[in-house]
Design an enzyme around this catalytic site. Structure first.
Site, PDB file in Angstrom:
ATOM      1  N   ALA A 247       0.814  -1.223   0.000  1.00  0.00           N
ATOM      2  CA  ALA A 247       0.000   0.000   0.000  1.00  0.00           C
ATOM      3  C   ALA A 247       0.845   1.270   0.000  1.00  0.00           C
ATOM      4  O   ALA A 247       0.348   2.342   0.352  1.00  0.00           O
ATOM      5  CB  ALA A 247      -0.941   0.000   1.198  1.00  0.00           C
ATOM      6  N   ALA A 248       2.095   1.158  -0.430  1.00  0.00           N
ATOM      7  CA  ALA A 248       2.984   2.320  -0.389  1.00  0.00           C
ATOM      8  C   ALA A 248       2.444   3.478  -1.219  1.00  0.00           C
ATOM      9  O   ALA A 248       2.364   4.619  -0.754  1.00  0.00           O
ATOM     10  CB  ALA A 248       4.378   1.930  -0.879  1.00  0.00           C
ATOM     11  N   GLY A 249       2.072   3.202  -2.455  1.00  0.00           N
ATOM     12  CA  GLY A 249       1.545   4.253  -3.324  1.00  0.00           C
ATOM     13  C   GLY A 249       0.234   4.813  -2.828  1.00  0.00           C
ATOM     14  O   GLY A 249      -0.008   6.026  -2.892  1.00  0.00           O
ATOM     15  N   ASP A 250      -0.624   3.934  -2.302  1.00  0.00           N
ATOM     16  CA  ASP A 250      -1.925   4.383  -1.790  1.00  0.00           C
ATOM     17  C   ASP A 250      -1.760   5.295  -0.586  1.00  0.00           C
ATOM     18  O   ASP A 250      -2.457   6.307  -0.457  1.00  0.00           O
ATOM     19  CB  ASP A 250      -2.786   3.171  -1.405  1.00  0.00           C
ATOM     20  CG  ASP A 250      -3.129   2.299  -2.605  1.00  0.00           C
ATOM     21  OD1 ASP A 250      -3.209   2.836  -3.719  1.00  0.00           O
ATOM     22  OD2 ASP A 250      -3.326   1.084  -2.413  1.00  0.00           O
TER      23      ASP A 250
END
Length: 303
Positions: A247-250
């Site tokens: 979920a890094a980008g989120d």
């Protein structure tokens, strides 16, 4: 504080850990199995809620137990779910995720009810009530094009995270205020093969020539770059040990949007988003890895 509307996917993530990601035809043993609320739309909304943003989710789940779990989890994270609809005789979206020992992931998404969210499901009043619209590409493209056109007609600020990447129409690109994407995605959208920083500049200029107002390219361990009016600003990442990048980008987009909703400038918003993403990758899972506002405030990372 401005109101945020996230239009996007809700998935149940089925997660296992592997030593290495299998090649074609290879079988590997998984270590453990977890069911974790996910979906790029729900991840971003939940992260915004944990960061004390004023956020509402618009999407669809199936009429099954996964759908109920996903809705309840959003509520627990301070997200308004009054526009999360249940699609009869359909399954909730599912993502099958493998995470290897380097913290990198491989994901297969089965859209389910997410692909039943159509333009006729979008009420004008819901868009009118928001200030910032955020979406991704895990719902039908025709729905995204419809809501972005509606949002710009109502003078809303629009943010698109084009993941999973696909070609976008000029009609959609000209209605995007802020495009947040990674190197792979900019390559798909611009047809510019990314082998250097100059290629990233070339790809970004191509997309801004199509009408996109601002672009942020996330570079993983290398940080992020902001593009606007043919200028760019580089932001370094924090040095952390990645456990799971799911979920890094989120979380980055969530931190960015929440700061923008508080009328902070883009540079301050990116710095905050970089902290949020740094914390996220040190934990397992999608929504289970998202930090609270207090955790971000107390973060003492080194770049």
């Amino acid at each position: 504080m401005k109101k945020i509307l996230v239009v996007g996917s809700l998935n149940m993530d089925l997660v296992t850990n592997v030593r290495v990601t299998p090649r074609v035809g290879e079988t590997v043993l998984g270590r453990g199995f977890e069911k974790i609320p996910g979906g790029k739309g729900a991840n971003q909304a939940a992260a915004m809620g944990r960061l004390k943003g004023n956020v509402k989710m618009l999407g669809k789940v199936g009429d099954d137990s996964f759908g109920e779990i996903l809705k309840n989890n959003l509520q627990l994270n301070n997200v308004d779910i009054s526009n999360v609809y249940v699609q009869k005789n359909q399954s909730t979206g599912i993502a099958m995720i493998m995470v290897n020992e380097d913290g990198d992931n491989s994901i297969v998404v089965i859209p389910g009810a997410n692909f039943d969210l159509m333009p006729e499901d979008i009420k004008d009043s819901v868009i009118r009530d928001c200030d910032i619209l955020v979406s991704q590409l895990e719902i039908p493209l025709e729905t995204i094009e419809y809501i972005f056109k509606k949002a710009k007609d109502m003078n809303k600020y629009t943010i698109l995270n084009p993941a999973p990447a696909c070609k976008l129409s000029d009609n959609l690109l000209e209605n995007i205020d802020l495009l947040v994407l990674n190197e792979t995605e900019i390559e798909v959208l611009s047809d510019v093969k990314i082998n250097s920083f100059e290629d990233i500049i070339k790809g970004s200029n191509f997309l801004m020539d199509k009408g996109v107002k601002e672009i942020i390219v996330t570079l993983g361990r290398e940080g992020a770059v902001y593009f606007s009016n043919e200028k760019h600003i580089k932001f370094n990442a924090y040095k952390v040990t990645a456990v799971d990048t799911t979920a890094a980008g989120d979380s980055f987009i969530a931190g960015l949007t929440v700061k923008l909703s508080k009328d902070k400038d883009i540079c301050e918003a990116i710095e905050f988003a970089t902290k949020v993403a740094a914390i996220t990758v040190t934990r397992k899972g999608a929504q289970s890895s998202l930090p609270t506002l207090e955790e971000v405030k107390n973060f003492k990372g080194v770049k």
